[in-house]
Design a protein around this motif. Structure first.
Motif, PDB file in Angstrom:
ATOM      1  N   UNK A 143     -55.529  -0.669 -89.499  1.00 29.27           N
ATOM      2  CA  UNK A 143     -55.173  -0.047 -88.744  1.00 29.27           C
ATOM      3  C   UNK A 143     -54.635   1.362 -87.619  1.00 29.27           C
ATOM      4  N   UNK A 144     -55.970   0.313 -86.458  1.00 27.44           N
ATOM      5  CA  UNK A 144     -56.292   1.235 -86.104  1.00 27.44           C
ATOM      6  C   UNK A 144     -55.632  -0.265 -84.505  1.00 27.44           C
ATOM      7  N   UNK A 145     -55.037   1.545 -83.436  1.00 27.67           N
ATOM      8  CA  UNK A 145     -54.125   0.423 -83.088  1.00 27.67           C
ATOM      9  C   UNK A 145     -55.084   0.531 -81.785  1.00 27.67           C
ATOM     10  N   UNK A 150     -53.080  -4.624 -83.262  1.00 34.34           N
ATOM     11  CA  UNK A 150     -53.253  -3.859 -83.923  1.00 34.34           C
ATOM     12  C   UNK A 150     -54.117  -5.042 -85.342  1.00 34.34           C
ATOM     13  N   UNK A 193     -54.954   0.539 -77.630  1.00 38.04           N
ATOM     14  CA  UNK A 193     -53.977   0.460 -76.417  1.00 38.04           C
ATOM     15  C   UNK A 193     -54.253  -0.029 -75.373  1.00 38.04           C
ATOM     16  N   UNK A 194     -53.234  -0.547 -73.942  1.00 39.29           N
ATOM     17  CA  UNK A 194     -53.248  -0.792 -72.660  1.00 39.29           C
ATOM     18  C   UNK A 194     -53.612   0.660 -72.274  1.00 39.29           C
ATOM     19  N   UNK A 195     -53.668   0.545 -70.993  1.00 38.65           N
ATOM     20  CA  UNK A 195     -53.566   1.636 -70.086  1.00 38.65           C
ATOM     21  C   UNK A 195     -52.030   2.431 -69.375  1.00 38.65           C
ATOM     22  N   UNK A 196     -51.023   1.928 -70.223  1.00 38.19           N
ATOM     23  CA  UNK A 196     -49.867   2.219 -70.425  1.00 38.19           C
ATOM     24  C   UNK A 196     -49.193   1.521 -68.465  1.00 38.19           C
ATOM     25  N   UNK A 203     -46.808   1.273 -72.842  1.00 38.17           N
ATOM     26  CA  UNK A 203     -47.740   1.436 -73.756  1.00 38.17           C
ATOM     27  C   UNK A 203     -47.697   0.465 -74.412  1.00 38.17           C
ATOM     28  N   UNK A 218     -43.175   6.343 -73.943  1.00 39.51           N
ATOM     29  CA  UNK A 218     -43.330   7.551 -74.106  1.00 39.51           C
ATOM     30  C   UNK A 218     -42.369   8.509 -73.160  1.00 39.51           C
ATOM     31  N   UNK A 238     -45.591   9.523 -78.729  1.00 40.53           N
ATOM     32  CA  UNK A 238     -45.399   7.853 -78.468  1.00 40.53           C
ATOM     33  C   UNK A 238     -44.042   7.352 -79.597  1.00 40.53           C
ATOM     34  N   UNK A 240     -44.835   0.829 -77.090  1.00 41.13           N
ATOM     35  CA  UNK A 240     -45.056   2.148 -77.701  1.00 41.13           C
ATOM     36  C   UNK A 240     -44.015   2.322 -75.776  1.00 41.13           C
TER      37      UNK A 240
END
Lengths: 115, 112
Positions: free
Chosen positions: B98-100, B93, B102-105, B89, B38, B44, B36
């Motif tokens: 359905x939960x994603x 999943x 994420x990494x810290x970006x 990011x 941002x 996102x 993703x």
């Protein structure tokens, strides 16, 4: 298609007041919506899963009485930050899962500042 | 547990440079993997995804290949532009939700 909106985009409130943030799927139905909180220069923290017609499921460490979630219809979920304090200041992002799929679409976020 | 690890930023590049942002994951089963993006002050946007091993996701000149043997999903672009400056990011999943996660970006800054 697949647009998610959030309202308001920015809100400033006084400490102790409550703030409601709306998340809408504009052109699709969403049985599931997620609420995230994003801290400065950090990743997204999942706060809760909002399912239409049922109680939200909160992640560990998230106070359900502090962050009230209502998913009243297939296109709308609301997050109410009750008795907000400065430490609640953050960027809140919602996402919506298109019904019948596992495709997830994100809203533009709401910047909350509590004075 | 399930987790995503990204390289820390910021990544600073000159325009037209080659970009790699590393992402590795830990998960049971066969998760789907995502990147993703941002842009400043925005939410996102899905950049690309891959749903099974050896799949390559691509979009807007960005690519990432799902490598199960190395549990990686590194993001690459051959020639970055100033307009690519954003936070990226990596996410996964699991098959059963359905939960994603994420990494810290990773913040990318591209200078002319």
């Amino acid at each position: 298609g697949a647009v998610v909106s959030q309202h308001p985009s920015r809100v400033i409130c006084k400490s102790g007041t409550s703030v409601k943030i709306e998340c809408r799927s504009l052109d699709f139905q969403a049985t599931t919506m997620f609420w995230y909180r994003q801290f400065p220069k950090k990743s997204l923290m999942l706060m809760a899963t909002s399912n239409e017609g049922s109680k939200a499921t909160y992640e560990q460490g998230v106070e359900k009485d502090k962050f009230l979630i209502n998913h009243a219809s297939l296109t709308l979920s609301t997050l109410t930050v009750t008795s907000a304090h400065p430490e609640d200041s953050s960027f809140y992002i919602c996402s919506a899962v298109k019904a019948g799929t596992n495709e997830q679409f994100f809203g533009p976020g709401t910047r909350l500042t509590v004075l | 547990g399930n987790s995503v690890t990204q390289m820390e930023g910021p990544v600073t590049l000159s325009e037209e440079a080659f970009l790699t942002i590393n992402c590795t994951y830990t998960a049971t089963g066969y998760p789907s993997l995502f990147w993703y993006v941002q842009y400043p002050g925005e939410g996102l946007q899905l950049l690309l995804k891959a749903t099974k091993a050896d799949d390559k996701g691509s979009n807007k000149g960005f690519e990432a290949t799902y490598r199960k043997e190395t549990t990686s999903f590194h993001l690459e672009k051959g020639s970055v532009q100033v307009s690519d400056s954003a936070v990226y990011f990596c996410a996964l999943r699991r098959e059963d939700t359905d939960k994603l996660i994420f990494g810290t970006g990773t913040r990318l800054q591209v200078f002319p």
